[in-house]
Design an enzyme around this catalytic site. Structure first.
Site, PDB file in Angstrom:
ATOM      1  N   ARG A  33       5.518  14.335   1.068  1.00 52.77           N
ATOM      2  CA  ARG A  33       6.121  14.640  -0.726  1.00 52.77           C
ATOM      3  C   ARG A  33       5.061  15.636  -1.011  1.00 52.77           C
ATOM      4  O   ARG A  33       3.944  16.259  -0.070  1.00 52.77           O
ATOM      5  CB  ARG A  33       5.101  12.838  -1.581  1.00 52.77           C
ATOM      6  CG  ARG A  33       6.176  12.161  -1.091  1.00 52.77           C
ATOM      7  CD  ARG A  33       5.662  10.781  -2.058  1.00 52.77           C
ATOM      8  NE  ARG A  33       4.757  10.077  -1.242  1.00 52.77           N
ATOM      9  CZ  ARG A  33       4.148   9.665  -1.117  1.00 52.77           C
ATOM     10  NH1 ARG A  33       3.976   8.588  -2.523  1.00 52.77           N
ATOM     11  NH2 ARG A  33       2.930   8.162  -0.323  1.00 52.77           N
TER      12      ARG A  33
ATOM     13  N   LYS B  92      -1.987  11.854  -0.650  1.00 52.94           N
ATOM     14  CA  LYS B  92      -2.345  10.780  -0.426  1.00 52.94           C
ATOM     15  C   LYS B  92      -3.698  10.934  -0.379  1.00 52.94           C
ATOM     16  O   LYS B  92      -4.552  11.384   0.020  1.00 52.94           O
ATOM     17  CB  LYS B  92      -2.032  10.296   0.952  1.00 52.94           C
ATOM     18  CG  LYS B  92      -0.584   9.939   0.606  1.00 52.94           C
ATOM     19  CD  LYS B  92      -0.574   8.902   0.406  1.00 52.94           C
ATOM     20  CE  LYS B  92      -1.194   7.435   0.566  1.00 52.94           C
ATOM     21  NZ  LYS B  92      -1.318   6.289  -0.520  1.00 52.94           N
TER      22      LYS B  92
ATOM     23  N   TYR C 269      -3.376  10.194  -4.944  1.00 47.17           N
ATOM     24  CA  TYR C 269      -3.649   8.310  -4.293  1.00 47.17           C
ATOM     25  C   TYR C 269      -5.148   8.250  -4.068  1.00 47.17           C
ATOM     26  O   TYR C 269      -5.375   9.104  -3.328  1.00 47.17           O
ATOM     27  CB  TYR C 269      -2.927   7.834  -4.252  1.00 47.17           C
ATOM     28  CG  TYR C 269      -1.860   8.082  -5.206  1.00 47.17           C
ATOM     29  CD1 TYR C 269      -1.763   6.369  -5.750  1.00 47.17           C
ATOM     30  CD2 TYR C 269      -0.336   8.413  -5.086  1.00 47.17           C
ATOM     31  CE1 TYR C 269      -0.953   6.351  -7.365  1.00 47.17           C
ATOM     32  CE2 TYR C 269       0.964   8.524  -5.339  1.00 47.17           C
ATOM     33  CZ  TYR C 269       0.706   7.221  -6.444  1.00 47.17           C
ATOM     34  OH  TYR C 269       1.843   7.062  -7.669  1.00 47.17           O
TER      35      TYR C 269
ATOM     36  N   HIS D 161      -7.163   4.996  -3.288  1.00 45.86           N
ATOM     37  CA  HIS D 161      -7.344   3.361  -2.673  1.00 45.86           C
ATOM     38  C   HIS D 161      -8.334   3.549  -2.706  1.00 45.86           C
ATOM     39  O   HIS D 161      -8.667   2.688  -0.823  1.00 45.86           O
ATOM     40  CB  HIS D 161      -6.093   3.512  -1.868  1.00 45.86           C
ATOM     41  CG  HIS D 161      -4.858   3.399  -2.828  1.00 45.86           C
ATOM     42  ND1 HIS D 161      -4.695   2.444  -3.718  1.00 45.86           N
ATOM     43  CD2 HIS D 161      -4.258   4.630  -2.547  1.00 45.86           C
ATOM     44  CE1 HIS D 161      -2.643   2.538  -3.850  1.00 45.86           C
ATOM     45  NE2 HIS D 161      -2.387   3.910  -3.567  1.00 45.86           N
TER      46      HIS D 161
ATOM     47  N   GLU E 265      -3.641   5.641  -8.755  1.00 43.14           N
ATOM     48  CA  GLU E 265      -3.883   4.289  -9.374  1.00 43.14           C
ATOM     49  C   GLU E 265      -4.595   3.795 -10.572  1.00 43.14           C
ATOM     50  O   GLU E 265      -4.830   3.045 -10.911  1.00 43.14           O
ATOM     51  CB  GLU E 265      -3.663   3.975  -7.937  1.00 43.14           C
ATOM     52  CG  GLU E 265      -5.125   3.896  -7.425  1.00 43.14           C
ATOM     53  CD  GLU E 265      -6.077   4.623  -6.937  1.00 43.14           C
ATOM     54  OE1 GLU E 265      -6.852   4.446  -6.250  1.00 43.14           O
ATOM     55  OE2 GLU E 265      -5.521   6.235  -7.068  1.00 43.14           O
TER      56      GLU E 265
ATOM     57  N   SER F 106       5.338   2.962  -7.266  1.00 44.36           N
ATOM     58  CA  SER F 106       5.616   0.871  -6.910  1.00 44.36           C
ATOM     59  C   SER F 106       6.586   1.084  -7.002  1.00 44.36           C
ATOM     60  O   SER F 106       7.255   0.037  -6.217  1.00 44.36           O
ATOM     61  CB  SER F 106       4.609   0.506  -7.883  1.00 44.36           C
ATOM     62  OG  SER F 106       3.500   0.265  -7.748  1.00 44.36           O
TER      63      SER F 106
ATOM     64  N   VAL G 245       4.916  -3.890 -11.182  1.00 47.61           N
ATOM     65  CA  VAL G 245       6.609  -3.169 -10.822  1.00 47.61           C
ATOM     66  C   VAL G 245       7.096  -3.607  -9.364  1.00 47.61           C
ATOM     67  O   VAL G 245       8.145  -2.992  -9.115  1.00 47.61           O
ATOM     68  CB  VAL G 245       6.071  -1.892 -11.523  1.00 47.61           C
ATOM     69  CG1 VAL G 245       6.784  -1.024 -10.424  1.00 47.61           C
ATOM     70  CG2 VAL G 245       5.278  -1.263 -12.625  1.00 47.61           C
TER      71      VAL G 245
ATOM     72  N   VAL H 235       1.466  -8.247  -4.311  1.00 49.21           N
ATOM     73  CA  VAL H 235      -0.273  -8.641  -5.447  1.00 49.21           C
ATOM     74  C   VAL H 235      -0.792  -7.483  -5.377  1.00 49.21           C
ATOM     75  O   VAL H 235      -1.627  -6.881  -4.345  1.00 49.21           O
ATOM     76  CB  VAL H 235      -1.065  -9.202  -5.021  1.00 49.21           C
ATOM     77  CG1 VAL H 235      -2.547  -9.667  -6.100  1.00 49.21           C
ATOM     78  CG2 VAL H 235       0.268 -10.580  -4.878  1.00 49.21           C
TER      79      VAL H 235
ATOM     80  N   VAL I  77       2.941  -4.949   0.484  1.00 52.70           N
ATOM     81  CA  VAL I  77       3.150  -3.630   0.092  1.00 52.70           C
ATOM     82  C   VAL I  77       1.250  -3.258  -0.767  1.00 52.70           C
ATOM     83  O   VAL I  77       1.228  -1.942  -0.908  1.00 52.70           O
ATOM     84  CB  VAL I  77       4.085  -3.557  -1.565  1.00 52.70           C
ATOM     85  CG1 VAL I  77       4.392  -2.700  -1.482  1.00 52.70           C
ATOM     86  CG2 VAL I  77       5.271  -4.614  -0.883  1.00 52.70           C
TER      87      VAL I  77
ATOM     88  N   ILE J  58      -1.301  -3.184   1.074  1.00 51.57           N
ATOM     89  CA  ILE J  58      -2.059  -2.763   2.019  1.00 51.57           C
ATOM     90  C   ILE J  58      -2.848  -1.694   1.626  1.00 51.57           C
ATOM     91  O   ILE J  58      -3.593  -1.387   2.444  1.00 51.57           O
ATOM     92  CB  ILE J  58      -0.962  -2.511   3.377  1.00 51.57           C
ATOM     93  CG1 ILE J  58      -2.124  -2.428   4.322  1.00 51.57           C
ATOM     94  CG2 ILE J  58       0.055  -1.220   2.950  1.00 51.57           C
ATOM     95  CD1 ILE J  58      -2.487  -3.494   4.856  1.00 51.57           C
ATOM     96  N   ASP J  59      -2.465  -0.378   0.475  1.00 52.49           N
ATOM     97  CA  ASP J  59      -3.256   0.546   0.405  1.00 52.49           C
ATOM     98  C   ASP J  59      -4.538  -0.035  -0.241  1.00 52.49           C
ATOM     99  O   ASP J  59      -5.314   0.074  -0.381  1.00 52.49           O
ATOM    100  CB  ASP J  59      -2.235   1.201  -1.272  1.00 52.49           C
ATOM    101  CG  ASP J  59      -1.610   2.483   0.145  1.00 52.49           C
ATOM    102  OD1 ASP J  59      -2.256   3.231   0.585  1.00 52.49           O
ATOM    103  OD2 ASP J  59      -0.562   2.797  -1.154  1.00 52.49           O
TER     104      ASP J  59
END
Length: 362
Positions: free
Chosen positions: A15, A73, A91, A93, A116, A132, A176, A237, A265, A267-268
Site C-alpha cells: 500500500r 504501517k 497506523y 498500533h 487508528e 477494518s 466493523v 475485538v 484480526v 493481532i495489531d
C-alpha cells in the site's frame, strides 16, 4: 509544507499513503510533495504518475526528511534512524508492537499521529474503518481457504451446497471487522454465530437469514461453549487505544477440534486469542496444538490497490488540513486530537514514569 511519502518495508506491504491525485492537489495548494522512488508501484502507481502530478521522486532519506511524513504501517527498527522531530501520520498500533518503537519516537521527539485513533465528531474511527472492512472480508475468505485439507485444515467448506448450509463460523466482535466478516460468511451460506453486545444492531441480519445467522451475547461462558465445535473462529475485538483483551483462552483453543482455524484480526492490538502471535504474509500460519492460527498484522496489504484507494480517500482530508493549517491550528488540532492523545506519550506514561513521558511532543 514539505510532505514526504515513504515506501513501506513491512513484509509484502504494497500500500502507499498518497495517490498521484492527492499529490496533485497538495502541489496545487502550494505544498512540496516528495515521494520515495517506487513507493506506489505495489498499488499500481508508477513514479511517472507522481512526477506528472508535480511531485518529486527521491530517495529514502529525502522522503523521510520532510516536515510531514505519510506512511501506512508502523515504522520498523531499521527506520528508526530517520526519526528527527517530524510529524508522522500512519497506523501505529503501539499496544501491539514492541516498546522499542515508542521509545524511539519519544527520544527523537517525533509528533506521531495514529490513524487508528483519530475520531470524528460522532466518536467514530474514520481512518480505521476502511481497513477494518477489508480485513473483515478477508478474514472469512482466508479462513475458508485454510480449512481446506490441502491447506492443512479439517476439510470443511463453510457455505451452502445445494440446499444445505455447511460449516460453523464464529465471529467474536460486532464492530466493523466483525460485521464485514459475518456478512461475508453469511453470503457464502455458512452457519454464522456473531458474538457481540448489542443485539438490536443486528436485527436486520437476523431477519434476513434466520436459518443461518445467530446473534449471541459475548460472554466467557457462551464463547467457551461455542468454540468447541466451531470450524472457523474470527477474532474481531477492538478497544481503541488499548490492548485487545483475550476473549478466547488457551484452554478454549485446546478444546477446539483438530484442523479448525483461527483468524485473529485483532493481532495489531496484541490479539484477542490467548494463543495468537504475529505472523507475516510470507509465513501466515502456525499451529497451536492441532488448530491453525492466521495472525498477519497487515492483512489489507494483500489487496493494495483496493486498500490504497479506500484508505487515502479517508486520510486525505486530514492530510490536507495538516498541510494547510499546521499541527497547532484549532481546525487541524480538532481533527487529530485523539490520534495524538493515544500515541507515544500515552503508552509510555501508562507503562513507565511521568518524567520520561514528559519528553514526548505528543
Amino acid at each position: 509544507m514539505r510532505i514526504g511519502v515513504v515506501k513501506e518495508i513491512k513484509d509484502q506491504e504494497r500500500r502507499v499513503a498518497l495517490t498521484p491525485d492527492g499529490a496533485r492537489e497538495l502541489v496545487a495548494a502550494g505544498h512540496e510533495v516528495v515521494v520515495e522512488r517506487d513507493a506506489g508501484c505495489g498499488s499500481g502507481f508508477e513514479n511517472g504518475d507522481y512526477e506528472n502530478a508535480g511531485a518529486i521522486i527521491a530517495g529514502t532519506d529525502e522522503a523521510w526528511g520532510s516536515e510531514l511524513v505519510l506512511k501506512i504501517k508502523e515504522p520498523l527498527a531499521e527506520e528508526f534512524h530517520y526519526f528527527a522531530g517530524q510529524i508522522l501520520f500512519t497506523y501505529l498500533h503501539l499496544t501491539g508492537v514492541p516498546t522499542a518503537l515508542t521509545k524511539a519516537l519519544i527520544k527523537s521527539r517525533v509528533t506521531a499521529i495514529a490513524y487508528e485513533c483519530v475520531t470524528d465528531s460522532n466518536d467514530r474511527y474514520p481512518l480505521l474503518a476502511p481497513m477494518s472492512a477489508i480485513a473483515g472480508n478477508m478474514a472469512c475468505s482466508v479462513g475458508v481457504w485454510y480449512l481446506s485439507r490441502t491447506a492443512g485444515g479439517k476439510g470443511v467448506q463453510p457455505g451452502r451446497v445445494l440446499d444445505h448450509s455447511n460449516g460453523k463460523v464464529m465471529v467474536i466482535g460486532d464492530g466493523v471487522v466483525g460485521l464485514h466478516a459475518a456478512h461475508s460468511a453469511r453470503g457464502l451460506g455458512a452457519n454464522v454465530f456473531l458474538f457481540g453486545r448489542n443485539r438490536a444492531r443486528h436485527e436486520d441480519m437476523l431477519a434476513s437469514a434466520p436459518d443461518t445467522f445467530r446473534f449471541i451475547e459475548s460472554r466467557e461462558d457462551t464463547i467457551g461453549e461455542h468454540v468447541r465445535d466451531a470450524d472457523l473462529v474470527i477474532g474481531a475485538v477492538l478497544l481503541p487505544g488499548d490492548r485487545a483483551p483475550h476473549v478466547v483462552s488457551k484452554s478454549m483453543v485446546e478444546s477446539m477440534q483438530a484442523g479448525s482455524v483461527i483468524v485473529d484480526v485483532s493481532i495489531d492490538q496484541g490479539g484477542c486469542i490467548e494463543t495468537s502471535r504475529p505472523t507475516t504474509h510470507s509465513e501466515p500460519v502456525y499451529r497451536y496444538g492441532d488448530v491453525l492460527h492466521y495472525c498477519v498484522t497487515n492483512m489489507p496489504g494483500a489487496y493494495p490497490r483496493t486498500a490504497t484507494h479506500v484508505l487515502t480517500h479517508a486520510t486525505f482530508p486530514y492530510v490536507r488540513r495538516l498541510a494547510d493549517q499546521g499541527l497547532d491550528s484549532p481546525a487541524a488540532d480538532s481533527t487529530v486530537r485523539r490520534g495524538r492523545e493515544y500515541t507515544p506519550g500515552f503508552y509510555y506514561q501508562r507503562d513507565h514514569s511521568q518524567n520520561a513521558a514528559a519528553e514526548c511532543t505528543v
